[in-house]
Write an enzyme that holds these catalytic residues in place. Sequence first.
Site, short mmCIF file in Angstrom:
data_model
loop_
_atom_site.label_atom_id
_atom_site.label_comp_id
_atom_site.label_asym_id
_atom_site.label_seq_id
_atom_site.Cartn_x
_atom_site.Cartn_y
_atom_site.Cartn_z
N SER A 27 -3.16 0.11 14.86
CA SER A 27 -3.66 1.07 15.24
C SER A 27 -4.27 1.07 16.90
O SER A 27 -4.48 -0.15 17.17
CB SER A 27 -5.34 1.32 14.40
OG SER A 27 -5.91 2.49 15.01
N ARG A 62 0.59 5.81 -1.66
CA ARG A 62 -0.02 7.03 -1.14
C ARG A 62 0.13 7.08 0.21
O ARG A 62 0.42 6.10 0.89
CB ARG A 62 -1.20 7.27 -1.58
CG ARG A 62 -2.34 6.45 -1.11
CD ARG A 62 -3.89 6.76 -1.69
NE ARG A 62 -4.82 5.67 -1.12
CZ ARG A 62 -6.16 5.91 -1.40
NH1 ARG A 62 -6.54 7.04 -1.75
NH2 ARG A 62 -6.84 5.18 -0.62
N GLY A 111 0.78 -1.10 -0.02
CA GLY A 111 0.00 -0.24 0.05
C GLY A 111 0.81 1.22 0.00
O GLY A 111 0.61 2.16 0.64
N TYR A 121 -13.06 -2.18 11.65
CA TYR A 121 -11.45 -1.61 11.52
C TYR A 121 -10.78 -2.14 12.99
O TYR A 121 -9.69 -2.79 12.92
CB TYR A 121 -11.44 -0.45 11.16
CG TYR A 121 -9.98 0.27 11.13
CD1 TYR A 121 -9.18 0.30 9.92
CD2 TYR A 121 -9.56 0.86 12.39
CE1 TYR A 121 -7.92 0.82 10.06
CE2 TYR A 121 -8.16 1.42 12.02
CZ TYR A 121 -7.60 1.34 10.93
OH TYR A 121 -6.22 2.01 10.93
N ASN A 156 1.74 -2.42 5.51
CA ASN A 156 0.73 -1.23 5.60
C ASN A 156 -0.71 -1.24 4.87
O ASN A 156 -1.66 -0.20 5.26
CB ASN A 156 1.45 -0.20 4.95
CG ASN A 156 1.16 1.30 4.90
OD1 ASN A 156 0.70 1.98 5.90
ND2 ASN A 156 0.64 1.40 3.69
#
Length: 231
Positions: A141, A16, A13, A156, A87
């Site tokens: 996260s 960007r 990933g 998520y 990522n």
Amino acid sequence: MAENDVKTALVTGANRGLGYETARQLIAKGWTVWVSARSLDKAKAASKALGKAAKPIEIDVTSEESVEVAFEDVGLSGDGLSILVNNAGVDYDSDQRPATADLDRVQKIFQTNFFGAWRVARTAFRLLGEQPHSVIVNVSSGAGSLTDMGSGTPGYATSKAALNALTRQLAADLKPQGTLVNAVCPGWVATDMGGGGRPVAEGAASIVWAATLPAGGPTSGFFRDGKPIAW
């Protein structure tokens, strides 16, 4: 970083946001970086912007065939591999609640955030194991921290909690081959998915810190800005 003949990394990933900035910072530290994206055209565009030390590669982390073909190409390149940064991530589903969540949507989140990272790590460890010292960074996260978890972003958050558990298992499994495996929370970052927060460069620096740990450095940990945080 311990002395190593191979200074090659792969970031999923990476066309960007955090992935791109992580690749840029690694290149600035003297690494060659495979810049992956689901589209080869996007990977090529990002690599062109990053310069000669960036190498484009197409990886759809949800596809076993795509991952296998990509790492076959990495192996055939002869460059080796010392760092893997998992990522690639999708869908910060803040509009859902666990009691009413769309489970088809949750499964799609898991396919990238959890199974995708597992698929890539499982395929990459053969190349990583050829080096005396290697590193896997799973970009996680704080939303996946069980200590602080509430009801928000159910797909998520649970996918990142699962990724944290995988980090612990992989770290124990790969320690004998000299591979460090850690999870990193980059913080709330101003990416397309994050939507605000601190500069992308600060979040990426946290990832790069873990990616460039020396041999004998910490493994099986969860970090933000180089400091342990609660699971």
